[in-house]
Every structure is written in structure tokens, then in C-alpha cells.
Scaffold this active site. Structure first.
Site, PDB file in Angstrom:
ATOM      1  N   LYS A   1       4.571   0.554   9.451  1.00 45.39           N
ATOM      2  CA  LYS A   1       4.693   1.839   8.765  1.00 45.39           C
ATOM      3  C   LYS A   1       4.094   2.963   9.600  1.00 45.39           C
ATOM      4  CE  LYS A   1       3.628  -0.044   4.469  1.00 45.39           C
ATOM      5  NZ  LYS A   1       2.456  -0.029   3.634  1.00 45.39           N
TER       6      LYS A   1
ATOM      7  N   ARG B   1       5.643 -13.235   9.611  1.00 45.36           N
ATOM      8  CA  ARG B   1       6.229 -11.933   9.359  1.00 45.36           C
ATOM      9  C   ARG B   1       7.550 -11.818  10.114  1.00 45.36           C
ATOM     10  NH1 ARG B   1       3.122  -7.677   9.686  1.00 45.36           N
ATOM     11  NH2 ARG B   1       4.601  -6.248  10.571  1.00 45.36           N
TER      12      ARG B   1
ATOM     13  N   GLU C   1       0.885  -1.153   0.000  1.00 47.87           N
ATOM     14  CA  GLU C   1       0.000   0.000   0.000  1.00 47.87           C
ATOM     15  C   GLU C   1       0.928   1.209   0.000  1.00 47.87           C
ATOM     16  OE1 GLU C   1      -2.706  -0.672   3.284  1.00 47.87           O
ATOM     17  OE2 GLU C   1      -3.622   1.275   2.861  1.00 47.87           O
TER      18      GLU C   1
HETATM   19  P1  ATP Z   1       2.707  -2.099   7.828  1.00 50.31           P
HETATM   20  O1  ATP Z   1       1.957  -2.692   8.971  1.00 50.31           O
HETATM   21  O2  ATP Z   1       4.125  -1.779   8.130  1.00 50.31           O
HETATM   22  O3  ATP Z   1       1.975  -0.979   7.143  1.00 50.31           O
HETATM   23  P2  ATP Z   1       1.658  -3.750   5.855  1.00 50.31           P
HETATM   24  O4  ATP Z   1       1.620  -5.227   5.892  1.00 50.31           O
HETATM   25  O5  ATP Z   1       0.406  -3.031   6.086  1.00 50.31           O
HETATM   26  O6  ATP Z   1       2.813  -3.266   6.794  1.00 50.31           O
HETATM   27  P3  ATP Z   1       1.825  -3.469   3.058  1.00 50.31           P
HETATM   28  O7  ATP Z   1       2.291  -2.321   2.273  1.00 50.31           O
HETATM   29  O8  ATP Z   1       0.402  -3.835   2.987  1.00 50.31           O
HETATM   30  O9  ATP Z   1       2.273  -3.206   4.530  1.00 50.31           O
HETATM   31  O10 ATP Z   1       2.731  -4.746   2.805  1.00 50.31           O
HETATM   32  C1  ATP Z   1       3.206  -5.220   1.579  1.00 50.31           C
HETATM   33  C2  ATP Z   1       3.675  -6.638   1.773  1.00 50.31           C
HETATM   34  O11 ATP Z   1       4.735  -6.699   2.726  1.00 50.31           O
HETATM   35  C3  ATP Z   1       2.563  -7.529   2.312  1.00 50.31           C
HETATM   36  O12 ATP Z   1       2.511  -8.693   1.519  1.00 50.31           O
HETATM   37  C4  ATP Z   1       2.965  -7.812   3.724  1.00 50.31           C
HETATM   38  O13 ATP Z   1       2.522  -9.068   4.145  1.00 50.31           O
HETATM   39  C5  ATP Z   1       4.480  -7.720   3.673  1.00 50.31           C
HETATM   40  N1  ATP Z   1       5.034  -7.353   4.990  1.00 50.31           N
HETATM   41  C6  ATP Z   1       4.767  -6.250   5.710  1.00 50.31           C
HETATM   42  N2  ATP Z   1       5.412  -6.292   6.897  1.00 50.31           N
HETATM   43  C7  ATP Z   1       6.119  -7.438   6.927  1.00 50.31           C
HETATM   44  C8  ATP Z   1       6.998  -8.059   7.884  1.00 50.31           C
HETATM   45  N3  ATP Z   1       7.280  -7.505   9.062  1.00 50.31           N
HETATM   46  N4  ATP Z   1       7.546  -9.254   7.560  1.00 50.31           N
HETATM   47  C9  ATP Z   1       7.284  -9.826   6.367  1.00 50.31           C
HETATM   48  N5  ATP Z   1       6.478  -9.305   5.430  1.00 50.31           N
HETATM   49  C10 ATP Z   1       5.886  -8.125   5.692  1.00 50.31           C
HETATM   50 MG    MG Z   2      -1.197  -2.380   5.414  1.00 50.22          MG
END
Ligand code: ATP
Ligand code: MG
Length: 609
Positions: A317, A307, A72
Site C-alpha cells: 500500500k 503472500r 488497516e
Molecule cells: P500492505 O503492506 O500493502 O500495507 P498489509 O499487510 O500491511 O499490506 P493490511 O491492511 O494489514 O495490509 O492487510 C490486511 C490483510 O491482507 C492481512 O491479513 C494481510 O496478511 C493480507 N495481505 C496483504 N498483502 C497481501 C498479499 N500480497 N498477499 C496475500 N495477503 C495479503
Molecule cells: Mg499493514
């Protein structure tokens, strides 16, 4: 649109780290099984995302598998995303597949070009490209809004979706909980024709935001709460950065995501474990839409992995944004931040992050990875690559009192040291470093003790050490100011002991110390970083992570470095002998004026006595 060829394995930094034998993991086993069984062998690919009819016109997909990375664009990527990137792009590379970069922008939010660009840069920097080439445009989920709408109308017509006008609170109560089955909405038995009429009214802006939603019609008694008629469309009057005001209804993430995967002919949709409960809905939705002939078959499948949790690090984020906006750090690229831009400015390399991703592997069990694992990967990568250099971080002046007599007043003697000392046999060494020694040199304050503690081998009156790459010297004493602070250390040069000259090692010493000549030393700003948090799990269990910020996470010192470091290029890494690995800052480092170096990681072995 031309048909992208699968990413090949050009020897980039990305491949370098993974050339060693790759341990298998459950994802590799799944993919290998699918390849062996030809699960996706009949798929076609029309060169761009699309529905069943679109892909039916295409050729057999040249990509053996398709994975995707779907961020995102609402912040900068962090080390957790790096894991996901390495997994998705790495598997595509290893199995002759293609990994798609898809901006998951189904939330009508203000476009942030800053985030979009930073995500593209981060992936390229890590050594990967997307959609089959480095120049392709990433995909955007919002480009699929038309199809998503058509699919919703199809579901309504087939009796798989209905418009619900319950309030949010009624819906919550009627959803039940783990121990209690849900209760059907009074709107659940509307006819398809009635649902279609109202859904179109929703689309046409006839109803208020939040007054109704479109729900999938599945099973209000399902043990999986996500299957109790999840909402799939909501009314939201918001301008979308891509589609403007075309829509006032937007798909929910759980509905949009499987469709995005299917339109892009993804084979293996890899996500983190928190989406495990969503998988039944993912499968249900794609089954409905493939049996209805809207989407190509076989549909993608979702697989979950754990994760990344890294000690002393926050990987959210939203929380990282808080550190930036509250000025707890200097920005997204502050070298203490676990963002990819921050890690890069800290001296991390693509190869080190690749190595880290390989090393921690892919599992389904949640665990914490020790921060030292990440540091170890950087050390391992830099050991053979980072040129050596002398830097004195806490200087005191050493005066060679017999210099004028032995060497001549004002004489500067040229010295050299290898840039890379431990090269494998047959490797052409880089040009050596050049510097000079004269009557005065800077040494580390801790390298002199008036009264040596037991076992101390460096400078104290009567003891001999080698100035590394220079001469053996014998300490004779020191000079202090009126407060008793040592201003000068005194020593005499032992003649005929210059490093690299015959007989230079006849005088035995127990220690060699680093130094920089006063005549050609260069002042440099050195930023000594420590971990940003004192607590190993700063945000676990809802803790306020701001409370465990380390007040000493940055110490700035003025160091004196050897002349070869004065011309360091931004991003260039060095080993300051005995101190650790440093990187010339990419933002503040200006050659010509005072250079700036950031501590990347310390050396494994602490400096001896
Ligand atoms: P955040 O909570 O930091 O915003 P998010 O999962 O909402 O992270 P996205 O931009 O939706 O962020 O994530 C893109 C991809 O990265 C997704 O497939 C997500 O599963 C993966 N991802 C995010 N954080 C991690 C993590 N700590 N370890 C492994 N993969 C991750
Ligand atoms: Mg997200």
C-alpha cells in the site's frame, strides 16, 4: 443485537467461479480436521464480540467457523488483499461459517473515510459480505480498547507484565539477537502493585510519550526474539478517529491482534507468513487470558500462508501510495494499478479474481506468480460473456470503386453479426449487432500491403478477402499523398457474396478482415495499456521501483468503432475482434459524446497473417 446467520451460498459472482471442484489445501485440511474433531463445537456466540462472560450468555454458535479479514484502513486494497479476501471469505462460505470484516485501527491515525469506504466497496464488489450479512457494520478493533486495557491490568496483577523505563536504545541492546540471549531489564522485578500504579499513571497522562512501555514478562533468553518480553502498550498522545482523546496509551499490534480475534470468537486466524514468528506470542497471550477467564475457550489459532507476489506488480500500500502521490499514475483507480479499483476499471471481473485466487491456491512457500496467470483468468471469464464488436484502431479508408454501379450510389446495405458467436447449445443468443456497409469503409492500416511479404493473406493488389460479416472484395491498388503515405486502399466488391446469403461462400478467400463502415462508424478513445513496470520484480531486494516504470504503459488512440459500441455502458466489457478485451471506462466514458474504452487484456492467439 440480532444473531447473524451464517453466510449462505447464494449464487453470486463469488460462488460462480468456485462451483467447479475445489482442490484441497492445507487450510481446508485443518478446518476439516477441526470440524471432524469438534474442536470448536462447544463455542457460544452472543451475537456480538465480547469477553468470556458475554459469550457464555449466547447460544451455540451457528457459524461452524469464524474467519476474519482485518485491513488497516490506510490505503486501497490490492490484488494481494484480493487473495486474502477470497481465502477468508471463501473458506467461511464453504464451511458454513462467517467471515468478519474488521478495521484494524489500533494505530491512532486520522480516520480516512475514503479508505474505509473503498475497502467495504471492494469486498462487496468481489461478491462477499461480512459479519453474517451484507448490511452488518464491520467491526472496529478500536472498540476493544477498554477490554485490552482490562486485560493488561490482569496480566500485571498475575505477574505477566511490567512497566519498563529503559530507553529505546537500552531495550534494543538488552534484547540481544539471534546468537545472544537478552538481558533482563532492571525494571523487570517490580511488584505487581507497583506496575499497576505506574501503568495507571501512564493511562492518566502522567508520563511523557516514549518514556516507558508496558511489556509482557515472558523469557529474555527465548530463542524467538518476539518472546523476549515484547512491548504491549506505549504512550502516545494522539487523537484517535474513533475514541478521540480518551486514550493516551495504545496497544501494540502484536498484543491487540490476538485479543481482537478472541473477542470475535474467530476460530481460524489466517495471515501471511511474516507473522509466523509472532505465533508463539499469540498463543502465549491467549493462553494467559483464557486461563484467567477473561476470554472464551478454546482460543483462536493462527495459521500462515504465503503472500501473493505477482510479476511486474507491486503489492504494498505504501509504495502504491507513492505512485499516486508522485503522479506516476492518475490515481488509485488508474487502470494500470493493481488495486481492486484499478483492476475493476481495467475490466477485471469478480469472477476472474476469484478464479485467480483458486488457481494460485494456498501454500506456505513463497513464490512469484506470473502475471499471465491473472490475465488468463480474465480471458477465460470474458470469452463467453463479452459481446463482440469491430473496432479499427489504426484506420485507413477503403473505397469500393464499383459500389455505385453494383449497389447504387449512396446505398447502405445492412449487415448483422452475432454478439456472442460460440454459445453452448440451447443457450438463447443475445440480439445480433447491426451495422451497414457502403462505398467507404475503415480497415486496419496493417491489412493492406502494396508488396505483400511472404505468406501475407490480407489485402494486396489482385487478392481477395472477406470483409467479415459483409462482402468479398478484390484489392485493386491504393492512393498515396505526396509524401508516399497511403490515403486510400482501392478494391471492388464481388457481387452476390454477402455473408449469410445463399452461395456467398462460392468465392473462396484465405482471410477475413474486420472493418467499420464510414457511414456509421463512431469515433472512440481507446486506451492501450501495457504493464506499469519493465522489471518483473520491480521492488525486490530494495530496488527503486520508480526506475523501472514503463514509459509506454499507456498509449491513447482514436479508434473507429461499430455503432453498437456507441451505447456501451460504463463497466461493460467487449471483445474487439482480433484486438482483445476492452471495457467501457467507468470514469471518463460518456455515452453521447466520444466513448472511452480501456484495454483489459489482449487475445491469446495473435492475429494471423
Ligand atoms: P500492505 O503492506 O500493502 O500495507 P498489509 O499487510 O500491511 O499490506 P493490511 O491492511 O494489514 O495490509 O492487510 C490486511 C490483510 O491482507 C492481512 O491479513 C494481510 O496478511 C493480507 N495481505 C496483504 N498483502 C497481501 C498479499 N500480497 N498477499 C496475500 N495477503 C495479503
Ligand atoms: Mg499493514
Amino acid at each position: 443485537m440480532s444473531i447473524p446467520t451464517p453466510t449462505n451460498t447464494t449464487p453470486t459472482a463469488a460462488t460462480a467461479a468456485t462451483e467447479a471442484a475445489k482442490p484441497s489445501n492445507f487450510l481446508r485440511q485443518i478446518i476439516q480436521n477441526d470440524l471432524d474433531n469438534g474442536t470448536y463445537a462447544q463455542r457460544r456466540w452472543a451475537g456480538s464480540p465480547g469477553d468470556a462472560a458475554h459469550h457464555a450468555k449466547g447460544q451455540p454458535d451457528p457459524a461452524k467457523i469464524r474467519t476474519r479479514f482485518p485491513p488497516e484502513p490506510n490505503g486501497y486494497l490490492h490484488v494481494g488483499h484480493a487473495k486474502s479476501i477470497c481465502i477468508n471469505f471463501g473458506l467461511a462460505r464453504d464451511y458454513n461459517g462467517v467471515c468478519h470484516l474488521r478495521f484494524d485501527d489500533t494505530n491512532p491515525e486520522k480516520e480516512d473515510v475514503e479508505y474505509v469506504n473503498s475497502i467495504r466497496d471492494a469486498i462487496k464488489w468481489l461478491g462477499f459480505d461480512w459479519n453474517g450479512s451484507a448490511t452488518a457494520e464491520p467491526y472496529q478493533a478500536s472498540d476493544y480498547f477498554d477490554f485490552m486495557y482490562q486485560a493488561a491490568e490482569y496480566l500485571i496483577g498475575a505477574g505477566f507484565a511490567y512497566v519498563d523505563e529503559q530507553t529505546v536504545e537500552q531495550m534494543r541492546v538488552n534484547r540481544g539477537d539471534f546468537g545472544k540471549p537478552g538481558v533482563d531489564s532492571p525494571f523487570r522485578s517490580r511488584t505487581p502493585a507497583e506496575n499497576l500504579r505506574i501503568f495507571r499513571e501512564m493511562r492518566d497522562g502522567k508520563h511523557e510519550d516514549g518514556s516507558m512501555v508496558l511489556r509482557a514478562k515472558i523469557d529474555m533468553a527465548s530463542p524467538n526474539i518476539n518472546m523476549r518480553d515484547p512491548a504491549i502498550y506505549r504512550i502516545r498522545r494522539a487523537t484517535h478517529h474513533n475514541t478521540g482523546d480518551t486514550w493516551c496509551i495504545y496497544p501494540m499490534y502484536t498484543y491487540a491482534h490476538p485479543i481482537e480475534d478472541a473477542l470475535e470468537q474467530i476460530t481460524h486466524s489466517l495471515c501471511t507468513l511474516e507473522f509466523e514468528d509472532q505465533r508463539p506470542f499469540y498463543d502465549w497471550l491467549l493462553e494467559r487470558l483464557t486461563e484467567g477467564g477473561l476470554l472464551a475457550s478454546p482460543p483462536p489459532r493462527q495459521y500462515e500462508f504465503s503472500r501473493l507476489n505477482l510479476t511486474y506488480v507491486i503489492t504494498s500500500k505504501r509504495k502504491l501510495a507513492q505512485l499516486v502521490y508522485d503522479h506516476k499514475v492518475e490515481g488509485w483507480d488508474d487502470p494500470r494499478m493493481p488495486t481492486i479499483v484499478g483492476l475493476r476499471r481495467r475490466g477485471y471481473t469478480p469472477a476472474a479474481l476469484q478464479m485467480f485466487a483458486e488457481r494460485i491456491g494456498v501454500t506456505k512457500s513463497d513464490s512469484w506468480i506470473d502475471y499471465s496467470t491473472l490475465e488468463g483468468c480474465l480471458r477465460e471469464d470474458l470469452e463467453a460473456k463479452a459481446h463482440r464488436g469491430f473496432a479499427v484502431l489504426n484506420p485507413v479508408k477503403l473505397i469500393l470503386t464499383n459500389w455505385d454501379d453494383v449497389m447504387g450510389a449512396g446505398h447502405l446495405e445492412p449487415c448483422t453479426q452475432p454478439a456472442l458467436p460460440h454459445l453452448p447449445e440451447g443457450t438463447e443468443p443475445p440480439p445480433p449487432r447491426h451495422f451497414t456497409i457502403g462505398k467507404e469503409v475503415w480497415i486496419e492500416r496493417e491489412d493492406f500491403e502494396e508488396v505483400p511479404p511472404k505468406g501475407y493473406k490480407r489485402l494486396f493488389p489482385g487478392n481477395k478477402v472477406r470483409l467479415k460479416g459483409g462482402y468479398v472484395i478484390e484489392c485493386t491498388g491504393c492512393v498515396k499523398d505526396i509524401d508516399g503515405v497511403i490515403t486510400d486502399v482501392l478494391a471492388t466488391l464481388v457481387p452476390d457474396t454477402k455473408s449469410g446469403t445463399p452461395g456467398s461462400d462460392l468465392v473462396k478467400v484465405k482471410a477475413a478482415i474486420t472493418w467499420v463502415g464510414v457511414a456509421n462508424g463512431v469515433n472512440a478513445e481507446v486506451r492501450m495499456y501495457d504493464r506499469l513496470f519493465l522489471d518483473a520484480q520491480p521492488d525486490a531486494g530494495g530496488k527503486d521501483f520508480i526506475e523501472s516504470l514503463n514509459p509506454n504503459s499507456l498509449k491513447v488512440v482514436t479508434a473507429i468503432v461499430e455503432p453498437s459500441l456507441a451505447n456501451a455502458l460504463p463497466d461493460q466489457k467487449f471483445q474487439f475482434e482480433r484486438h482483445g478485451y476492452f471495457v467501457a471506462d467507468r470514469v471518463d466514458h460518456v455515452t453521447g459524446s466520444k466513448p472511452v474504452f480501456n484495454l483489459a487484456v489482449g487475445l491469446k492467439d495473435s492475429w494471423g497473417k
